[in-house]
Design a protein around this motif. Sequence first.
Motif, short mmCIF file in Angstrom:
data_model
loop_
_atom_site.label_atom_id
_atom_site.label_comp_id
_atom_site.label_asym_id
_atom_site.label_seq_id
_atom_site.Cartn_x
_atom_site.Cartn_y
_atom_site.Cartn_z
N GLU A 40 6.64 -3.18 -4.75
CA GLU A 40 5.70 -2.56 -3.85
C GLU A 40 6.57 -2.14 -2.42
OE1 GLU A 40 1.52 -3.84 -3.83
OE2 GLU A 40 1.90 -3.37 -5.88
N GLY A 41 7.27 -3.81 -2.03
CA GLY A 41 7.83 -3.76 -0.99
C GLY A 41 9.31 -2.97 -0.87
N LEU A 42 9.42 -2.35 -1.69
CA LEU A 42 10.73 -1.33 -1.38
C LEU A 42 10.26 -0.20 -0.89
CD1 LEU A 42 13.12 -1.53 -4.82
CD2 LEU A 42 13.18 -2.02 -2.19
N GLY A 43 11.00 0.35 0.39
CA GLY A 43 9.84 1.98 0.62
C GLY A 43 9.36 1.18 2.28
N ARG A 44 8.95 0.46 1.79
CA ARG A 44 8.23 -0.25 3.28
C ARG A 44 8.82 -1.41 3.88
NH1 ARG A 44 1.81 -2.07 1.05
NH2 ARG A 44 3.58 -3.54 -0.46
N ASN A 45 9.48 -1.83 3.81
CA ASN A 45 10.51 -3.15 3.96
C ASN A 45 11.58 -2.99 3.83
OD1 ASN A 45 7.32 -4.34 5.15
ND2 ASN A 45 7.59 -5.37 3.07
#
Length: 57
Positions: A2-7
């Motif tokens: 889930e963190g990929l793309g955001r962080n």
Amino acid sequence: MEGLGRNHSLETALADLVDNSIDAGATCVLIRLVRKKGRLRSLYVIDNGKGMSPPLS
């Protein structure tokens, strides 16, 4: 994931994992991408570092 793309991008996330492995004394780091029908299905990062500390009680 889930963190990929955001962080992180995949590249920066892998770079962070490798840096963590080196910080833990690893002399060997294996990154394995497993694809099925052209799609990424699994990602393994394996090292010979000393691992994580046990939880504090």
